[in-house]
Design a protein around this motif. Structure first.
Motif, PDB file in Angstrom:
ATOM      1  N   PHE A 110       0.844  -1.198   0.000  1.00 33.42           N
ATOM      2  CA  PHE A 110       0.000   0.000   0.000  1.00 33.42           C
ATOM      3  C   PHE A 110       0.876   1.244   0.000  1.00 33.42           C
ATOM      4  CE2 PHE A 110      -2.913  -2.983   1.981  1.00 33.42           C
ATOM      5  CZ  PHE A 110      -4.154  -2.612   1.492  1.00 33.42           C
ATOM      6  N   CYS A 111       0.444   2.261  -0.727  1.00 32.31           N
ATOM      7  CA  CYS A 111       0.983   3.612  -0.577  1.00 32.31           C
ATOM      8  C   CYS A 111      -0.214   4.490  -0.248  1.00 32.31           C
ATOM      9  CB  CYS A 111       1.651   4.099  -1.856  1.00 32.31           C
ATOM     10  SG  CYS A 111       3.236   3.317  -2.204  1.00 32.31           S
ATOM     11  N   ILE A 112      -0.081   5.268   0.809  1.00 32.83           N
ATOM     12  CA  ILE A 112      -1.159   6.155   1.243  1.00 32.83           C
ATOM     13  C   ILE A 112      -0.649   7.590   1.188  1.00 32.83           C
ATOM     14  CG2 ILE A 112      -2.633   6.834   3.177  1.00 32.83           C
ATOM     15  CD1 ILE A 112      -2.761   3.916   3.976  1.00 32.83           C
ATOM     16  N   ASP A 113      -1.498   8.443   0.673  1.00 35.74           N
ATOM     17  CA  ASP A 113      -1.166   9.850   0.480  1.00 35.74           C
ATOM     18  C   ASP A 113      -2.328  10.657   1.040  1.00 35.74           C
ATOM     19  OD1 ASP A 113      -1.550  12.377  -0.753  1.00 35.74           O
ATOM     20  OD2 ASP A 113      -0.750  11.722  -2.663  1.00 35.74           O
ATOM     21  N   LYS A 114      -2.041  11.465   2.047  1.00 39.94           N
ATOM     22  CA  LYS A 114      -3.080  12.299   2.672  1.00 39.94           C
ATOM     23  C   LYS A 114      -2.744  13.763   2.395  1.00 39.94           C
ATOM     24  CE  LYS A 114      -3.476  12.514   7.272  1.00 39.94           C
ATOM     25  NZ  LYS A 114      -3.738  13.711   8.034  1.00 39.94           N
ATOM     26  N   GLY A 115      -3.105  14.216   1.175  1.00 44.67           N
ATOM     27  CA  GLY A 115      -2.879  15.615   0.803  1.00 44.67           C
ATOM     28  C   GLY A 115      -1.599  15.879   0.051  1.00 44.67           C
ATOM     29  N   THR A 116      -0.739  14.882  -0.088  1.00 40.85           N
ATOM     30  CA  THR A 116       0.546  15.094  -0.753  1.00 40.85           C
ATOM     31  C   THR A 116       0.362  15.387  -2.241  1.00 40.85           C
ATOM     32  OG1 THR A 116       1.616  13.687   0.866  1.00 40.85           O
ATOM     33  CG2 THR A 116       2.827  14.086  -1.164  1.00 40.85           C
ATOM     34  N   PHE A 117      -0.487  14.609  -2.900  1.00 39.96           N
ATOM     35  CA  PHE A 117      -0.719  14.849  -4.328  1.00 39.96           C
ATOM     36  C   PHE A 117      -1.269  16.253  -4.548  1.00 39.96           C
ATOM     37  CE2 PHE A 117      -3.223  14.685  -8.253  1.00 39.96           C
ATOM     38  CZ  PHE A 117      -2.254  14.245  -9.139  1.00 39.96           C
ATOM     39  N   ASP A 118      -2.094  16.741  -3.643  1.00 40.44           N
ATOM     40  CA  ASP A 118      -2.644  18.093  -3.773  1.00 40.44           C
ATOM     41  C   ASP A 118      -1.518  19.125  -3.838  1.00 40.44           C
ATOM     42  OD1 ASP A 118      -4.805  16.434  -3.039  1.00 40.44           O
ATOM     43  OD2 ASP A 118      -5.904  18.126  -2.235  1.00 40.44           O
ATOM     44  N   ALA A 119      -0.465  18.910  -3.065  1.00 44.54           N
ATOM     45  CA  ALA A 119       0.687  19.817  -3.092  1.00 44.54           C
ATOM     46  C   ALA A 119       1.518  19.609  -4.361  1.00 44.54           C
ATOM     47  CB  ALA A 119       1.551  19.607  -1.850  1.00 44.54           C
ATOM     48  N   ILE A 148      -5.939  10.580  -0.369  1.00 41.43           N
ATOM     49  CA  ILE A 148      -6.961  11.436   0.213  1.00 41.43           C
ATOM     50  C   ILE A 148      -6.671  12.847  -0.307  1.00 41.43           C
ATOM     51  CG2 ILE A 148      -7.910  12.409   2.329  1.00 41.43           C
ATOM     52  CD1 ILE A 148      -6.275   9.013   2.332  1.00 41.43           C
ATOM     53  N   SER A 149      -7.680  13.458  -0.912  1.00 37.15           N
ATOM     54  CA  SER A 149      -7.473  14.708  -1.630  1.00 37.15           C
ATOM     55  C   SER A 149      -8.659  15.641  -1.457  1.00 37.15           C
ATOM     56  CB  SER A 149      -7.295  14.382  -3.123  1.00 37.15           C
ATOM     57  OG  SER A 149      -7.207  15.552  -3.900  1.00 37.15           O
ATOM     58  N   GLN A 150      -8.410  16.918  -1.650  1.00 35.77           N
ATOM     59  CA  GLN A 150      -9.494  17.887  -1.729  1.00 35.77           C
ATOM     60  C   GLN A 150      -9.901  18.121  -3.178  1.00 35.77           C
ATOM     61  OE1 GLN A 150      -7.843  21.269   0.340  1.00 35.77           O
ATOM     62  NE2 GLN A 150      -8.857  20.696   2.234  1.00 35.77           N
ATOM     63  N   GLU A 151      -9.151  17.554  -4.090  1.00 35.38           N
ATOM     64  CA  GLU A 151      -9.445  17.726  -5.512  1.00 35.38           C
ATOM     65  C   GLU A 151     -10.587  16.796  -5.914  1.00 35.38           C
ATOM     66  OE1 GLU A 151      -8.136  20.097  -7.203  1.00 35.38           O
ATOM     67  OE2 GLU A 151      -6.484  20.616  -5.880  1.00 35.38           O
ATOM     68  N   PRO A 152     -11.661  17.339  -6.500  1.00 30.29           N
ATOM     69  CA  PRO A 152     -12.788  16.497  -6.919  1.00 30.29           C
ATOM     70  C   PRO A 152     -12.431  15.683  -8.163  1.00 30.29           C
ATOM     71  CG  PRO A 152     -13.181  18.763  -7.543  1.00 30.29           C
ATOM     72  CD  PRO A 152     -11.906  18.764  -6.743  1.00 30.29           C
ATOM     73  N   PRO A 153     -13.194  14.625  -8.419  1.00 34.67           N
ATOM     74  CA  PRO A 153     -12.896  13.740  -9.550  1.00 34.67           C
ATOM     75  C   PRO A 153     -12.791  14.452 -10.897  1.00 34.67           C
ATOM     76  CG  PRO A 153     -14.620  12.798  -8.195  1.00 34.67           C
ATOM     77  CD  PRO A 153     -14.354  14.167  -7.654  1.00 34.67           C
ATOM     78  N   GLU A 154     -13.592  15.481 -11.107  1.00 37.62           N
ATOM     79  CA  GLU A 154     -13.545  16.158 -12.409  1.00 37.62           C
ATOM     80  C   GLU A 154     -12.255  16.953 -12.623  1.00 37.62           C
ATOM     81  OE1 GLU A 154     -16.163  18.576  -9.602  1.00 37.62           O
ATOM     82  OE2 GLU A 154     -16.092  16.500 -10.227  1.00 37.62           O
ATOM     83  N   PHE A 183     -14.758  22.462   2.928  1.00 34.66           N
ATOM     84  CA  PHE A 183     -13.919  21.522   2.190  1.00 34.66           C
ATOM     85  C   PHE A 183     -14.640  20.213   1.985  1.00 34.66           C
ATOM     86  CE2 PHE A 183      -9.771  23.373   4.103  1.00 34.66           C
ATOM     87  CZ  PHE A 183      -9.718  24.334   3.104  1.00 34.66           C
ATOM     88  N   GLU A 184     -14.416  19.626   0.849  1.00 36.61           N
ATOM     89  CA  GLU A 184     -14.832  18.251   0.599  1.00 36.61           C
ATOM     90  C   GLU A 184     -13.553  17.437   0.435  1.00 36.61           C
ATOM     91  OE1 GLU A 184     -19.015  18.774  -1.760  1.00 36.61           O
ATOM     92  OE2 GLU A 184     -17.187  18.536  -2.922  1.00 36.61           O
ATOM     93  N   TYR A 185     -13.540  16.258   1.006  1.00 41.45           N
ATOM     94  CA  TYR A 185     -12.394  15.368   0.857  1.00 41.45           C
ATOM     95  C   TYR A 185     -12.825  14.146   0.062  1.00 41.45           C
ATOM     96  CZ  TYR A 185     -10.048  18.070   4.490  1.00 41.45           C
ATOM     97  OH  TYR A 185      -9.471  19.076   5.205  1.00 41.45           O
ATOM     98  N   TRP A 186     -11.909  13.629  -0.717  1.00 41.75           N
ATOM     99  CA  TRP A 186     -12.161  12.469  -1.564  1.00 41.75           C
ATOM    100  C   TRP A 186     -11.124  11.404  -1.266  1.00 41.75           C
ATOM    101  CZ3 TRP A 186     -16.314  12.497  -4.846  1.00 41.75           C
ATOM    102  CH2 TRP A 186     -16.938  13.749  -5.034  1.00 41.75           C
ATOM    103  N   ILE A 187     -11.560  10.162  -1.269  1.00 40.03           N
ATOM    104  CA  ILE A 187     -10.639   9.027  -1.197  1.00 40.03           C
ATOM    105  C   ILE A 187     -10.611   8.408  -2.583  1.00 40.03           C
ATOM    106  CG2 ILE A 187     -10.194   6.718  -0.264  1.00 40.03           C
ATOM    107  CD1 ILE A 187     -11.526   7.532   2.295  1.00 40.03           C
TER     108      ILE A 187
END
Length: 192
Positions: A110-119, A148-154, A183-187
């Motif tokens: 597993f690799c888990i990212d909690k906000g890293t991709f957003d940055a 885990i991201s704040q970026e929506p799927p679209e 804020f909305e969070y997405w997994i």
């Protein structure tokens, strides 16, 4: 086994209690197939997420990765002060560049990212692609990348979708965050 624990840090990006139920289900499914689970928490910083997962699952090994030396030192000191040696062998913090970790291929289930991709995505498409390629390289075949991201799927673009044989997503929210920041969070869950 665990010494008296005092948590001083504040989670800056979604409190783990809102994502732990989802992560527990995913790790439990993998634990049925494997004896030991190897998990990387990418961009861990001062988060307790990796520690919480290691506490829930005695068969899990958690490598919390971040580029900040001060965060790594603080969290490793925290672990040493609050947990026994066996726990610290299973859960530790390591300084690495998440765009190029210099770790072996297929190191993690597993690799888990909690906000890293957003940055990372703020650095442009090339950095995003480099990051996702590195995550994919670190995963075993059939391994999972849970973001885990704040970026929506679209808005989220997973660069090269050929990296993942499956991906899905769902919304998860912290009511206190919604009240304060809307804020909305997405997994997002991708499978290699």
């Amino acid at each position: 086994r665990y010494k008296k624990e005092s948590r001083e840090n504040v989670e800056w990006f979604l409190n783990p209690e809102f994502i732990l139920p989802y992560l527990k289900v995913q790790v439990s499914k993998a634990a049925v197939k494997r004896r030991a689970i190897r998990l990387a928490h990418l961009g861990a910083g001062l988060s307790y997420l990796g520690i919480d997962l290691a506490r829930c699952f005695p068969e899990i090994y958690v490598c919390n990765i971040d580029s900040s030396e001060s965060a790594i030192q603080k969290m490793n000191s925290y672990l040493k002060a609050n947990y026994d040696d066996e726990f610290c062998r299973r859960c530790y913090y390591l300084r690495r560049d998440i765009l190029c970790t210099n770790m072996k291929d297929a190191s993690f289930d597993f690799c888990i990212d909690k906000g890293t991709f957003d940055a990372v995505v703020r650095g442009g498409k090339e950095k995003s692609k480099t990051y996702l390629d590195e995550v994919n390289r670190l995963l075993v075949p059939g391994g999972s990348f849970i973001q885990i991201s704040q970026e929506p799927p679209e808005i989220v673009c997973f660069a090269d979708s050929s990296l993942w044989k499956d991906y899905r997503y769902k919304m998860v929210n912290d009511p206190a965050e919604m009240e304060k920041h809307d804020f909305e969070y997405w997994i997002y869950h991708m499978v290699k």
